[in-house]
Scaffold this active site. Structure first.
Site, PDB file in Angstrom:
ATOM      1  N   CYS A 118       0.739  -1.255   0.057  1.00 45.09           N
ATOM      2  CA  CYS A 118      -0.087   0.037  -0.142  1.00 45.09           C
ATOM      3  C   CYS A 118       0.926   1.245   0.167  1.00 45.09           C
ATOM      4  O   CYS A 118       1.974   1.138   0.597  1.00 45.09           O
ATOM      5  CB  CYS A 118      -1.020  -0.010   1.197  1.00 45.09           C
ATOM      6  SG  CYS A 118      -2.217  -1.161   0.952  1.00 45.09           S
ATOM      7  N   ARG A 398      -6.481  -8.402  -1.552  1.00 43.61           N
ATOM      8  CA  ARG A 398      -5.066  -8.795  -0.947  1.00 43.61           C
ATOM      9  C   ARG A 398      -5.138  -9.240   0.322  1.00 43.61           C
ATOM     10  O   ARG A 398      -4.234  -9.973   0.755  1.00 43.61           O
ATOM     11  CB  ARG A 398      -4.148  -7.357  -0.930  1.00 43.61           C
ATOM     12  CG  ARG A 398      -3.483  -7.149  -2.375  1.00 43.61           C
ATOM     13  CD  ARG A 398      -2.487  -6.129  -2.350  1.00 43.61           C
ATOM     14  NE  ARG A 398      -1.699  -5.892  -1.150  1.00 43.61           N
ATOM     15  CZ  ARG A 398      -1.464  -5.132  -0.329  1.00 43.61           C
ATOM     16  NH1 ARG A 398      -1.848  -3.666  -0.509  1.00 43.61           N
ATOM     17  NH2 ARG A 398      -0.887  -5.369   1.005  1.00 43.61           N
TER      18      ARG A 398
HETATM   19  N1  EPU Z   1       9.736   2.928   9.204  1.00 46.09           N
HETATM   20  C1  EPU Z   1      11.117   3.539   9.211  1.00 46.09           C
HETATM   21  N2  EPU Z   1      11.976   2.872   8.858  1.00 46.09           N
HETATM   22  C2  EPU Z   1      11.974   1.289   8.317  1.00 46.09           C
HETATM   23  C3  EPU Z   1      10.809   0.669   8.877  1.00 46.09           C
HETATM   24  C4  EPU Z   1       9.758   1.359   9.244  1.00 46.09           C
HETATM   25  O1  EPU Z   1      11.101   4.793   9.364  1.00 46.09           O
HETATM   26  O2  EPU Z   1      12.997   0.719   8.462  1.00 46.09           O
HETATM   27  C5  EPU Z   1       8.507   3.507   9.704  1.00 46.09           C
HETATM   28  C6  EPU Z   1       7.455   3.671   8.765  1.00 46.09           C
HETATM   29  O3  EPU Z   1       7.707   4.398   7.576  1.00 46.09           O
HETATM   30  C7  EPU Z   1       6.374   3.814   9.373  1.00 46.09           C
HETATM   31  C8  EPU Z   1       6.590   3.074  10.962  1.00 46.09           C
HETATM   32  O4  EPU Z   1       7.876   2.952  10.847  1.00 46.09           O
HETATM   33  O5  EPU Z   1       5.928   5.398   9.566  1.00 46.09           O
HETATM   34  C9  EPU Z   1       6.042   1.751  11.178  1.00 46.09           C
HETATM   35  O6  EPU Z   1       6.288   0.930   9.663  1.00 46.09           O
HETATM   36  P1  EPU Z   1       6.509  -0.624  10.084  1.00 46.09           P
HETATM   37  O7  EPU Z   1       7.759  -1.005   9.574  1.00 46.09           O
HETATM   38  O8  EPU Z   1       5.750  -1.039  11.560  1.00 46.09           O
HETATM   39  O9  EPU Z   1       5.352  -0.988   8.906  1.00 46.09           O
HETATM   40  P2  EPU Z   1       5.634  -2.429   7.839  1.00 46.09           P
HETATM   41  O10 EPU Z   1       6.137  -3.406   8.718  1.00 46.09           O
HETATM   42  O11 EPU Z   1       6.013  -2.007   6.707  1.00 46.09           O
HETATM   43  C10 EPU Z   1       3.300  -3.536   8.808  1.00 46.09           C
HETATM   44  C11 EPU Z   1       1.994  -4.054   8.295  1.00 46.09           C
HETATM   45  C12 EPU Z   1       1.094  -2.814   7.817  1.00 46.09           C
HETATM   46  C13 EPU Z   1       0.967  -2.082   9.120  1.00 46.09           C
HETATM   47  C14 EPU Z   1       2.138  -1.586   9.614  1.00 46.09           C
HETATM   48  C15 EPU Z   1       1.990  -0.785  10.974  1.00 46.09           C
HETATM   49  C16 EPU Z   1       2.729  -5.925   7.218  1.00 46.09           C
HETATM   50  C17 EPU Z   1       2.693  -6.953   6.043  1.00 46.09           C
HETATM   51  N3  EPU Z   1       2.152  -4.823   7.040  1.00 46.09           N
HETATM   52  O12 EPU Z   1       4.109  -2.759   7.729  1.00 46.09           O
HETATM   53  O13 EPU Z   1      -0.145  -3.294   7.467  1.00 46.09           O
HETATM   54  O14 EPU Z   1       0.249  -0.909   8.719  1.00 46.09           O
HETATM   55  O15 EPU Z   1       3.056  -2.771  10.012  1.00 46.09           O
HETATM   56  O16 EPU Z   1       1.360  -1.594  12.118  1.00 46.09           O
HETATM   57  O17 EPU Z   1       2.840  -6.529   8.263  1.00 46.09           O
HETATM   58  C18 EPU Z   1      -2.144  -3.581   6.094  1.00 46.09           C
HETATM   59  O18 EPU Z   1      -2.144  -4.626   6.562  1.00 46.09           O
HETATM   60  O19 EPU Z   1      -3.044  -2.808   5.623  1.00 46.09           O
HETATM   61  C19 EPU Z   1      -0.789  -3.011   6.305  1.00 46.09           C
HETATM   62  C20 EPU Z   1      -0.312  -1.936   5.751  1.00 46.09           C
END
Ligand code: EPU
Length: 429
Positions: A118, A398
């Site tokens: 997304c 998805r």
């Molecule tokens: N961030 C950083 N650096 C990084 C990683 C993340 O700055 O290296 C920041 C991101 O930009 C964001 C925050 O940290 O502002 C949180 O990001 P996170 O890494 O937790 O998100 P993600 O792992 O990419 C997962 C879920 C998302 C959900 C987020 C937050 C999966 C596959 N995706 O994403 O789920 O929004 O955690 O809970 O697990 C959804 O299911 O609709 C979805 C988008």
């Protein structure tokens, strides 16, 4: 074939709906199977396109996959010998980044196309990379691919600058077979992180503290295949709960972990819903117009960002003015334009949306701009009187299994129909 949803809204929801396995646990646990030396059976897998995409990547890498039934699969990772996940293989999937951690952990080598998923603004992976480097990997970017290589991986302490679900998971995957102790501080605490740790521990890993902000991983030599059932999907459950509060009605939502739904239930209660918890179910009853409330999304155990569009949609018809603040992503209000087309009164300023409740929404053609935004459009369509059409529903597929069948069983009038291209075709004489 391009498809859309057509919803005739205005009917209350009644009956029982069964929640599927958690998407965000499944997309971490499946790549984690690559760390095992023998076959695993994974149960309660949601039948959604993100899961098929991951299974497809695993098959391309050399894993043997046997579907046992629609929610169980046996995966034999023994013959996996490739460490390359190309752009074509990873198309549109955020969780492709988990192949970095899993392949590094398996063979000290990974080359993976950058993640899609997304679009909420920039989605960096700097914290993942910081973790891999602390464990001894060298990371380079070549021809649009992230390349990770290590002579050997050794345990290390990693402090995450932001609470990141993805970085926490990726570091766990890379560290589980590294030599010595890895400590992740400021780790994410989401239920799917605990689920991944439980799965890895059931294969013989030694992970402590998952679910708290300090996770300790003592590396083990080998992991053996196991049988494991994925936790229920917190966000799918929350989406149905929000839909009942929006459309009114009385619904029993089964196969859930009520503890994971507490932050969502608290807000829906504030809005006037009656919510009863059972061992593995929640019942939601709503028979009034929702009351306003303020919501701020935060990492677990805060209110989940993945429920932000759905709750904002309910607040669009609440009595009074509500403030919704996004505390995780930079840009997760792209769906607001679509709700505005339906008559919602929402002003967005940076990470904050001021929602002035209107009596009801008007049916309208809208688009699913991302997965949870798409779920919000279904909720909007179900509560609006008249015919709502939702396009770009591949985003919804998805992450929501049998969404049409599930809402139909609750009395909603929702159909999936092909989009017929009406552009005239002129033949030359
Ligand atoms: N961030 C950083 N650096 C990084 C990683 C993340 O700055 O290296 C920041 C991101 O930009 C964001 C925050 O940290 O502002 C949180 O990001 P996170 O890494 O937790 O998100 P993600 O792992 O990419 C997962 C879920 C998302 C959900 C987020 C937050 C999966 C596959 N995706 O994403 O789920 O929004 O955690 O809970 O697990 C959804 O299911 O609709 C979805 C988008």
């Amino acid at each position: 074939m391009l498809e859309k949803f057509i919803i005739h809204g205005g009917k209350p929801l009644k009956g029982e709906v069964r929640i599927s396995g958690a998407k965000n646990a499944a997309v971490a646990i499946l790549p984690a199977v690559l760390l095992a030396d023998s076959p695993c059976v994974i149960e309660n897998l949601p039948n959604i396109s993100d899961v098929s995409a991951i299974l497809n990547v695993m098959q391309c890498l050399g894993a043997q996959i046997r579907l046992i039934n629609k929610s169980s699969v046996e995966i034999n990772p023994r013959h996996v010998n490739s460490f390359v996940v190309t752009k074509e293989m990873a198309e549109g999937m955020r969780a492709s980044s988990y192949f970095l951690g899993a392949l590094l952990g398996r063979m000290n080598r990974a080359r993976v196309a950058p993640p899609g998923g997304c679009n909420f603004g920039v989605r960096p992976i700097d914290q993942h990379i910081k973790g891999f480097e602390a464990l001894g990997a060298k990371i380079t970017f070549e021809n649009g691919m992230v390349d990770a290589k290590a002579e050997k991986l050794s345990g290390a302490s990693v402090y995450l600058d932001v609470v990141s679900v993805g970085a926490t998971i990726n570091i766990m995957l890379a560290a589980v077979k590294a030599k010595g102790l890895t400590v992740i501080e400021n780790a994410a605490r989401e239920p799917h992180i605990v689920d991944l740790a439980n799965f890895l521990n059931s294969m013989g890993a030694n992970i402590m503290g998952a679910g708290t902000s300090v996770i300790k991983i003592r590396g083990v030599e080998r992991l053996e295949g196991t049988g494991y059932s994925i936790i229920p999907d917190q966000i799918e459950a929350g989406t149905y709960m929000a839909a009942v509060v929006a459309a009114k009605g009385d619904v029993l939502i089964t196969n859930v972990t009520p503890k994971h739904l507490e932050s969502i239930a608290a807000k829906l209660k504030e809005m006037g819903a009656e919510i009863t918890e059972y061992d593995e179910a929640v019942r939601v009853v709503m028979n009034r117009r929702p009351r306003k409330c303020n919501v701020k999304t935060m990492p677990h155990p805060g209110f989940p960002t993945d429920m932000q569009p759905q709750i904002a949609t309910v607040l669009a018809i609440a009595e009074g003015t509500s403030i919704v603040t996004e505390g995780v992503w930079d840009n997760r209000f792209r769906y607001v334009d679509q709700l505005t087309l339906m008559g919602a009164d929402i002003q967005v300023d940076g990470k904050m949306a001021v929602i002035t409740g209107v009596e009801n929404l008007n049916a309208s053609p809208v688009k699913a701009v991302d997965l949870r935004a798409g779920a919000a459009m279904i909720i909007a369509g179900i509560m609006a009187d008249g015919k709502t059409e939702i396009e770009d529903i591949d985003h919804i597929d998805r992450g929501y299994e049998n969404v049409v069948e599930k809402f139909t069983s609750l009395g909603a009038d929702i159909k999936r129909v092909p989009i017929i291209d009406s552009t005239p075709v002129y033949k030359q004489a």
